[in-house]
Design an enzyme around this catalytic site. Structure first.
Site, PDB file in Angstrom:
ATOM      1  CG  ASP A  52      -0.364  -0.133   2.515  1.00  0.00           C
ATOM      2  OD1 ASP A  52       0.886  -0.203   2.594  1.00  0.00           O
ATOM      3  OD2 ASP A  52      -1.108  -0.158   3.521  1.00  0.00           O
ATOM      4  CB  SER A  53       4.597   1.736  -0.006  1.00  0.00           C
ATOM      5  OG  SER A  53       4.871   0.553  -0.728  1.00  0.00           O
ATOM      6  CG  ASP A  91       0.344  -4.081   2.042  1.00  0.00           C
ATOM      7  OD1 ASP A  91       0.477  -4.978   2.895  1.00  0.00           O
ATOM      8  OD2 ASP A  91       1.197  -3.191   1.856  1.00  0.00           O
ATOM      9  CE  LYS A 121       3.123  -6.053   3.867  1.00  0.00           C
ATOM     10  NZ  LYS A 121       2.665  -4.863   4.619  1.00  0.00           N
ATOM     11  CD  GLU A 123       0.372  -1.632   7.902  1.00  0.00           C
ATOM     12  OE1 GLU A 123       0.003  -0.802   8.762  1.00  0.00           O
ATOM     13  OE2 GLU A 123       0.914  -1.303   6.833  1.00  0.00           O
ATOM     14  CD  GLU A 190       7.722  -0.357   7.750  1.00  0.00           C
ATOM     15  OE1 GLU A 190       6.763  -1.072   7.388  1.00  0.00           O
ATOM     16  OE2 GLU A 190       7.919   0.790   7.317  1.00  0.00           O
TER      17      GLU A 190
HETATM   18  O1  KIV Z   1       3.633  -1.171   1.662  1.00  0.00           O
HETATM   19  C1  KIV Z   1       4.819  -1.524   1.724  1.00  0.00           C
HETATM   20  O2  KIV Z   1       5.649  -1.216   0.856  1.00  0.00           O
HETATM   21  C2  KIV Z   1       5.234  -2.320   2.876  1.00  0.00           C
HETATM   22  C3  KIV Z   1       6.700  -2.604   3.033  1.00  0.00           C
HETATM   23  C4  KIV Z   1       7.405  -1.407   3.490  1.00  0.00           C
HETATM   24  C5  KIV Z   1       6.941  -3.771   3.891  1.00  0.00           C
HETATM   25  O3  KIV Z   1       4.433  -2.712   3.665  1.00  0.00           O
END
Ligand code: KIV
Length: 272
Positions: A52-53, A91, A121, A123, A190
């Site tokens: 989600d980055s 994510d 994924k 969190e 992280e």
């Molecule tokens: O969204 C992302 O890029 C991440 C990584 C930094 C692990 O969760």
């Protein structure tokens, strides 16, 4: 220590657990689009994270919070079309799994059905245990994410190193054990102290992949745009830049502009 590497034609969640058992480190990188995913996959990266980055890197938002489930599915399906070898983890974005387990499962199913991703994924620890179990019960592999969890940035207030204090470190260790027990196939840690990350990696049988978590874990993940130097302002200590693509691309594009202005481009050979 050098480790004999087994060749994996296609990386699966099972392969990752095998890599940990064999002491082979796992490489993981983000990708959000078809062209970048082609390069990352061809370079034999084991896991591609449609993170989600994308909210920061692709859309220019300050945080990961604004990206939607539909946008994540769009990015993930572009990546999936490019990938032959890597395991693709997607994510689940902020607001698509936190309210209740049924919503979490619905979001995970949409990602798997509409993008073709291989795993999701999420969190968090104990707070989202029921959601994780619900997704796993549907046969969808889940990767956990502890430590600095960017979807909670407004609770933390800053992007500084997490779990330096005893109490937070204790909870993180308990959460990691819970994630393994629930059935997660891997955990991202992280931005936490390297000692703590090593201890967590040694306490579980599933792979622990670090970003800013030192060298004692089972693998590393970076944002590909940071690694190749496409992003410029982001310079945490854990980031190793392997090239300065921002500068390289900038030079190429300036040359193109100059060639257009000077009428050098296109030449006789470059036209019909
Ligand atoms: O969204 C992302 O890029 C991440 C990584 C930094 C692990 O969760």
């Amino acid at each position: 220590m050098s480790v004999a590497k087994k060749e994996y034609k296609r990386v699966t969640v099972k392969s990752l657990i095998e890599m940990k058992k064999n002491g082979e480190k796992i490489s993981m990188l983000t990708a959000y689009d078809y062209s970048m995913a082609k390069i990352v996959d061809a370079a034999n990266v084991d896991v591609i994270l449609v993170g989600d980055s994308a909210s920061n890197v692709m859309a220019g938002h300050e945080t990961t919070l604004p990206i939607t489930l539909d946008q994540m599915i769009y990015h993930a399906s572009s990546v999936i079309r490019a990938v032959n070898r890597a395991l693709v983890v997607v994510d689940i974005p902020f607001g698509s799994y936190q309210s209740d387990p049924k919503e979490a499962l619905r979001s995970a199913i949409r990602i798997m059905k509409e993008s073709g991703g291989h795993a999701v994924k999420v969190e968090g620890g104990i707070e989202i245990k029921e959601s994780i179990k619900r997704i796993l019960n549907a046969g969808i592999p889940v990767m956990g994410h502890l430590g600095l969890t960017p979807q909670s940035i407004y609770k933390f207030g800053t992007y500084t190193v997490r779990a330096k204090e005893e109490e937070e470190a204790k909870k993180l260790k308990e959460d990691a054990l819970m994630l393994e027990k629930a059935g997660c196939f891997a955990i991202v840690l992280e931005k936490i102290p390297a000692e703590l990350a090593k201890e967590v990696a040694e306490s579980v049988n599933i792979p622990v992949i670090g970003i800013g978590a030192g060298n004692g874990v089972d693998g590393q993940v970076l944002v590909v745009h940071d690694l190749v130097g496409l992003t410029q302002e982001f310079n945490p200590r854990f980031l190793r830049r392997y090239m300065n693509l921002f500068e390289e691309m900038g030079k190429a594009i300036s040359n193109y502009v100059a060639d257009v202005k000077s009428r050098d481009f296109p030449s006789n050979e470059e036209q019909y």
